[in-house]
Write a protein that holds these residues in place. Structure first.
Motif, PDB file in Angstrom:
ATOM      1  N   GLU A   8       0.829  -1.016   0.489  1.00 47.88           N
ATOM      2  CA  GLU A   8      -0.374   0.163  -0.016  1.00 47.88           C
ATOM      3  C   GLU A   8       1.292   1.648   0.181  1.00 47.88           C
ATOM      4  OE1 GLU A   8      -2.122   2.666  -0.191  1.00 47.88           O
ATOM      5  OE2 GLU A   8      -4.079   0.992   0.402  1.00 47.88           O
ATOM      6  N   ASP A   9       0.481   1.927  -0.966  1.00 45.78           N
ATOM      7  CA  ASP A   9       1.337   3.167  -1.006  1.00 45.78           C
ATOM      8  C   ASP A   9       1.158   4.320  -0.773  1.00 45.78           C
ATOM      9  OD1 ASP A   9      -0.592   3.677  -2.634  1.00 45.78           O
ATOM     10  OD2 ASP A   9       0.386   4.869  -3.614  1.00 45.78           O
ATOM     11  N   ASP A  10       0.036   4.169   0.323  1.00 44.99           N
ATOM     12  CA  ASP A  10      -0.487   5.298   1.244  1.00 44.99           C
ATOM     13  C   ASP A  10      -0.257   5.328   3.342  1.00 44.99           C
ATOM     14  OD1 ASP A  10      -2.644   8.196   1.954  1.00 44.99           O
ATOM     15  OD2 ASP A  10      -3.293   6.194   3.006  1.00 44.99           O
ATOM     16  N   TYR A  11       0.720   5.906   3.121  1.00 46.50           N
ATOM     17  CA  TYR A  11       1.314   5.025   4.369  1.00 46.50           C
ATOM     18  C   TYR A  11       0.541   5.530   5.331  1.00 46.50           C
ATOM     19  CZ  TYR A  11       6.505   5.811   2.483  1.00 46.50           C
ATOM     20  OH  TYR A  11       7.340   5.045   2.325  1.00 46.50           O
ATOM     21  N   LYS A  12      -0.224   5.716   6.138  1.00 44.29           N
ATOM     22  CA  LYS A  12      -1.975   5.837   6.653  1.00 44.29           C
ATOM     23  C   LYS A  12      -2.719   4.764   6.826  1.00 44.29           C
ATOM     24  CE  LYS A  12      -4.957   8.681   9.238  1.00 44.29           C
ATOM     25  NZ  LYS A  12      -5.827  10.119   9.181  1.00 44.29           N
ATOM     26  N   THR A  13      -2.708   4.380   5.211  1.00 49.85           N
ATOM     27  CA  THR A  13      -3.721   3.320   5.052  1.00 49.85           C
ATOM     28  C   THR A  13      -2.884   1.737   5.585  1.00 49.85           C
ATOM     29  OG1 THR A  13      -5.138   4.187   3.791  1.00 49.85           O
ATOM     30  CG2 THR A  13      -4.638   2.044   3.543  1.00 49.85           C
ATOM     31  N   ALA A  14      -1.410   1.427   5.580  1.00 48.71           N
ATOM     32  CA  ALA A  14      -0.716   1.039   5.381  1.00 48.71           C
ATOM     33  C   ALA A  14      -0.536   0.073   6.947  1.00 48.71           C
ATOM     34  CB  ALA A  14       0.381   1.280   4.952  1.00 48.71           C
ATOM     35  N   ASP A  15      -0.709   1.288   7.851  1.00 52.39           N
ATOM     36  CA  ASP A  15       0.271   1.516   9.230  1.00 52.39           C
ATOM     37  C   ASP A  15      -1.302   1.231  10.019  1.00 52.39           C
ATOM     38  OD1 ASP A  15       2.695   2.765   8.900  1.00 52.39           O
ATOM     39  OD2 ASP A  15       1.939   4.932   9.544  1.00 52.39           O
ATOM     40  N   THR A  16      -2.561   1.525   9.568  1.00 52.58           N
ATOM     41  CA  THR A  16      -4.190   0.916   9.680  1.00 52.58           C
ATOM     42  C   THR A  16      -3.926  -0.249  10.023  1.00 52.58           C
ATOM     43  OG1 THR A  16      -4.782   3.498   9.506  1.00 52.58           O
ATOM     44  CG2 THR A  16      -6.129   1.403   9.850  1.00 52.58           C
ATOM     45  N   VAL A  17      -4.062  -1.157   8.236  1.00 54.35           N
ATOM     46  CA  VAL A  17      -3.810  -2.126   7.938  1.00 54.35           C
ATOM     47  C   VAL A  17      -3.564  -2.549   8.370  1.00 54.35           C
ATOM     48  CG1 VAL A  17      -4.131  -3.707   5.907  1.00 54.35           C
ATOM     49  CG2 VAL A  17      -4.605  -1.515   6.146  1.00 54.35           C
ATOM     50  N   SER A  18      -1.838  -2.697   9.038  1.00 51.55           N
ATOM     51  CA  SER A  18      -0.943  -2.982   8.938  1.00 51.55           C
ATOM     52  C   SER A  18      -1.591  -3.830  11.141  1.00 51.55           C
ATOM     53  CB  SER A  18       0.321  -2.784   9.500  1.00 51.55           C
ATOM     54  OG  SER A  18       0.384  -2.271   7.997  1.00 51.55           O
ATOM     55  N   LEU A  19      -1.431  -2.577  11.999  1.00 49.32           N
ATOM     56  CA  LEU A  19      -1.889  -2.313  13.099  1.00 49.32           C
ATOM     57  C   LEU A  19      -3.039  -3.571  13.724  1.00 49.32           C
ATOM     58  CD1 LEU A  19      -1.740  -1.187  15.875  1.00 49.32           C
ATOM     59  CD2 LEU A  19      -3.648   0.770  14.968  1.00 49.32           C
ATOM     60  N   TYR A  20      -4.467  -3.355  12.156  1.00 48.63           N
ATOM     61  CA  TYR A  20      -4.916  -4.397  12.428  1.00 48.63           C
ATOM     62  C   TYR A  20      -5.059  -5.608  12.718  1.00 48.63           C
ATOM     63  CZ  TYR A  20      -9.203  -1.284  14.314  1.00 48.63           C
ATOM     64  OH  TYR A  20      -9.828  -0.670  14.750  1.00 48.63           O
ATOM     65  N   LEU A  21      -4.218  -6.407  11.338  1.00 47.16           N
ATOM     66  CA  LEU A  21      -3.612  -7.399  11.016  1.00 47.16           C
ATOM     67  C   LEU A  21      -2.731  -7.694  12.340  1.00 47.16           C
ATOM     68  CD1 LEU A  21      -2.861  -7.716   7.297  1.00 47.16           C
ATOM     69  CD2 LEU A  21      -5.079  -8.372   8.306  1.00 47.16           C
ATOM     70  N   ARG A  22      -2.206  -6.940  13.137  1.00 50.44           N
ATOM     71  CA  ARG A  22      -1.699  -7.248  13.610  1.00 50.44           C
ATOM     72  C   ARG A  22      -1.826  -7.872  15.634  1.00 50.44           C
ATOM     73  NH1 ARG A  22       2.536  -3.316  11.928  1.00 50.44           N
ATOM     74  NH2 ARG A  22       4.424  -3.714  10.897  1.00 50.44           N
ATOM     75  N   HIS A  23      -3.025  -7.554  15.081  1.00 42.12           N
ATOM     76  CA  HIS A  23      -3.845  -7.709  16.408  1.00 42.12           C
ATOM     77  C   HIS A  23      -4.323  -8.985  16.191  1.00 42.12           C
ATOM     78  CE1 HIS A  23      -5.019  -3.144  18.434  1.00 42.12           C
ATOM     79  NE2 HIS A  23      -3.123  -4.091  18.568  1.00 42.12           N
ATOM     80  N   GLY A  24      -4.991  -8.940  15.195  1.00 41.14           N
ATOM     81  CA  GLY A  24      -5.623 -10.399  14.303  1.00 41.14           C
ATOM     82  C   GLY A  24      -4.545 -12.190  14.852  1.00 41.14           C
TER      83      GLY A  24
END
Length: 231
Positions: A8-24
């Motif tokens: 994902e080239d948008d850093y904010k979106t990448a951070d949000t997706v990564s955070l939730y996947l890590r929580h999962g």
């Protein structure tokens, strides 16, 4: 621990997706352009790939198409494009599911879990699946999916589909399919095979698309990988 690659080239979106996947429960690797993402996806064995459709260097559809040459990792595409043709293009390239922007991160995580169940990974353990385009079969669980849809198949229908999916493009004689799929005992009526194939087509095919199961007149049937990709 399960692994996920986020492209994902948008850093904010990448951070949000990564955070939730890590929580999962995922260990997450991030790439911000298509070329780097493809390099990582091929070099490492990820359990899940989440990628944006519009990426610098290499767009998401072409990235997925190239990825499918070397990997069967399930792919979820993030996109703001909602037209049917755009989605069909992605499915034909090998995308397993879509999440439309703007999206709920909780929905993305739920879809990630669902696509992993369909493609054979649950709680970190990969099952041996048969995949032909958007068609996936789990022989151990006698479960089959076409895209997101679980198919309601009888045991005989599942065995017929499994036999053909194990060798897409091969022409199976009706007697061979009878030997593999019909219950033992007595000489099978080959018209029974035809009846089961008719039911399978009804469950697999869309109204306006080519049939996943092709009749080879005078011989038998074969499974079309091209039709399954676009079904």
């Amino acid at each position: 621990m399960r692994t996920a690659l986020v492209i994902e080239d948008d850093y904010k979106t990448a951070d949000t997706v990564s955070l939730y996947l890590r929580h999962g429960g995922f260990r997450v690797t991030v790439a911000h352009d298509g070329g780097r993402g493809l390099e990582l996806a091929i070099r490492e064995s990820f359990d899940l790939v989440v990628l944006d459709r519009m990426l610098p260097g290499l767009d998401g559809v072409e990235l997925c198409r190239r990825l499918r040459r070397d990997s069967d990792a399930p792919v979820i595409m993030l996109t703001a494009m909602v037209e049917e043709e755009d989605r069909l293009e992605g499915f034909q390239a090998g995308v397993d599911d879509y999440v439309t922007k703007p999206f709920s991160p909780r929905e993305l995580l739920a879809r990630a879990e669902a696509v992993l169940r369909r493609t054979g990974l649950r709680e970190g353990h990969r099952r041996s699946l048969i995949r032909v385009g958007r068609l996936a079969l789990d022989p151990a669980g006698h479960i089959a999916w076409l895209g997101e849809r679980e198919l309601e198949l009888s045991p005989t229908e599942f065995r017929l589909l499994q036999a053909m999916a194990a060798a897409p493009g091969k022409v199976f004689e009706r007697q061979e399919l009878a030997d593999r799929a019909l219950p033992e005992g007595g000489a099978p009526d080959l018209r029974t095979v035809d009846a089961h194939i008719k039911n399978l087509r009804r469950k697999l095919d869309s109204a306006d698309g080519p049939s996943c199961i092709v009749t080879v007149f005078g011989i038998g049937y074969r499974l079309s990988a091209e039709a399954c990709r676009g079904a």
